[in-house]
Design an enzyme around this catalytic site. Structure first.
Site, PDB file in Angstrom:
ATOM      1  N   SER A  43       0.850  -1.198   0.000  1.00 53.92           N
ATOM      2  CA  SER A  43       0.000   0.000   0.000  1.00 53.92           C
ATOM      3  C   SER A  43       0.880   1.241   0.000  1.00 53.92           C
ATOM      4  O   SER A  43       2.020   1.193   0.485  1.00 53.92           O
ATOM      5  CB  SER A  43      -0.857  -0.021   1.267  1.00 53.92           C
ATOM      6  OG  SER A  43      -1.409   1.251   1.525  1.00 53.92           O
ATOM      7  N   TYR A  96      -1.327   0.104  10.289  1.00 56.22           N
ATOM      8  CA  TYR A  96      -1.416  -0.497   8.951  1.00 56.22           C
ATOM      9  C   TYR A  96      -0.171  -0.162   8.124  1.00 56.22           C
ATOM     10  O   TYR A  96       0.456  -1.036   7.521  1.00 56.22           O
ATOM     11  CB  TYR A  96      -2.686   0.036   8.268  1.00 56.22           C
ATOM     12  CG  TYR A  96      -2.890  -0.408   6.854  1.00 56.22           C
ATOM     13  CD1 TYR A  96      -3.472  -1.645   6.574  1.00 56.22           C
ATOM     14  CD2 TYR A  96      -2.542   0.407   5.778  1.00 56.22           C
ATOM     15  CE1 TYR A  96      -3.692  -2.060   5.256  1.00 56.22           C
ATOM     16  CE2 TYR A  96      -2.755   0.008   4.469  1.00 56.22           C
ATOM     17  CZ  TYR A  96      -3.333  -1.224   4.211  1.00 56.22           C
ATOM     18  OH  TYR A  96      -3.550  -1.629   2.914  1.00 56.22           O
TER      19      TYR A  96
END
Ligand SMILES: NC(=O)c1ccc[n+]([C@@H]2O[C@H](COP(=O)([O-])OP(=O)(O)OC[C@H]3O[C@@H](n4cnc5c(N)ncnc54)[C@H](OP(=O)(O)O)[C@@H]3O)[C@@H](O)[C@H]2O)c1
Length: 261
Positions: free
Chosen positions: A143, A156
């Site tokens: 990501s 995250y």
């Protein structure tokens, strides 16, 4: 194009994983999808089969070594090989996304267990078979949060940053084995995870996961060797951003090595 390639996709029951499984099955690959909830997984399998694809659905949690061993063993029993592993299963971590001051360290650990340690375990389990076969491809789904310090994305983002570095380290360690490891950032997608990240927000302007097969994505930079000549190893943020831009690839290109397997 992907005739008879065996592709194991963790988190293949919905979102990006399901979209990739459907697309690859439609191109002739045999797909194995794994996720924790058997009902969603079975319905994804039915969708793939309804379009003429071949799919095996295995309920499994990537944090559980015995589940991982079962996925690998069952895949080999059924299809005889594993050509591609897509480490796609992931979690956003604590929601609503807390800033670091409010992040429960145990929640951060759980995020790492799924997003970072899970892919490590699955890769470790699959690798001996790939090396024996003489090659394979491992794709870690990462990501942009791995590379930017976005407020409230700490757990995250850190888990994906660690995943990326592990991916680069795998690539360096596996050089010469025929197994390639790449990190791929799919960009923002209309999925359950993305909606959970932006509760109540209309995310219909984000890309559909089905478009990922042909979207531009970011491949990982090649690993620099100690003493490598510039630009490898010249690590100003700007240089590394420039390199990242140069490595933007079409997912089809990332998957090119499949043809050579
Ligand atoms: N959506 C985005 O905008 C975006 C952007 C960049 C990167 N990504 C990455 O893309 C990947 C897919 O995301 P998504 O948006 O498609 O997410 P999603 O819709 O939430 O799907 C996540 C998938 O992972 C599975 N999963 C979660 N925890 C698991 C575990 N412990 N063991 C096995 N399977 C597990 C889920 O099934 P179960 O719950 O049944 O296990 C589900 O199949 C993730 O790695 C995510 O970080 C997404």
């Amino acid at each position: 194009m992907l005739n008879d390639k065996v592709i194991l996709i963790t988190g293949g029951s919905r979102g990006l994983g399901k979209a990739l499984a459907k697309a690859f099955a439609a191109e002739g690959a045999k797909v194995v999808i794994a996720a924790r909830h058997a009902d969603t997984l079975e319905s994804a399998k039915r969708e793939i089969e309804a379009s003429g694809g071949t799919a095996l659905a295995l309920a499994a949690d990537v944090t559980q070594p015995q589940d991982i061993a079962r996925i690998v063993d069952t895949t080999i029993e059924r299809f005889g090989r594993i050509d591609v592993l897509i480490n796609n299963a992931g979690t956003l971590g604590p929601t609503p996304r807390p800033s670091l001051i409010d992040t429960d360290p145990d929640a951060l650990l759980e995020t790492f267990r799924i997003n970072t340690v899970g892919p490590l375990r699955v890769t470790q389990a699959v690798l001996p078979r790939m090396i024996e076969q003489g090659g394979g491809l491992v794709i870690n789904v990462t990501s942009d949060a791995a590379r930017g310090a976005y407020p409230e994305w700490g757990a995250y983002g850190a888990s994906k940053a660690a995943l990326e570095l592990i991916g680069l380290t795998w690539a360096a360690e596996l050089e010469g084995t025929g197994v390639r490891v790449v990190n791929v950032d799919p960009g923002d997608l209309q999925t359950d995870m993305h909606q959970a990240a932006f509760p109540g927000e209309d995310i219909s302007d984000r890309a559909l996961p089905e478009s990922s097969r042909s979207r531009r994505v970011r491949d990982s930079p090649p690993t620099c060797r100690v003493g490598a000549k510039p630009p490898c190893g010249t690590d100003s943020a700007r240089a590394s951003e420039k390199r990242a831009a140069a490595w933007r690839l079409n997912l089809a290109k990332v998957l090119e090595p499949w043809n050579a397997l």
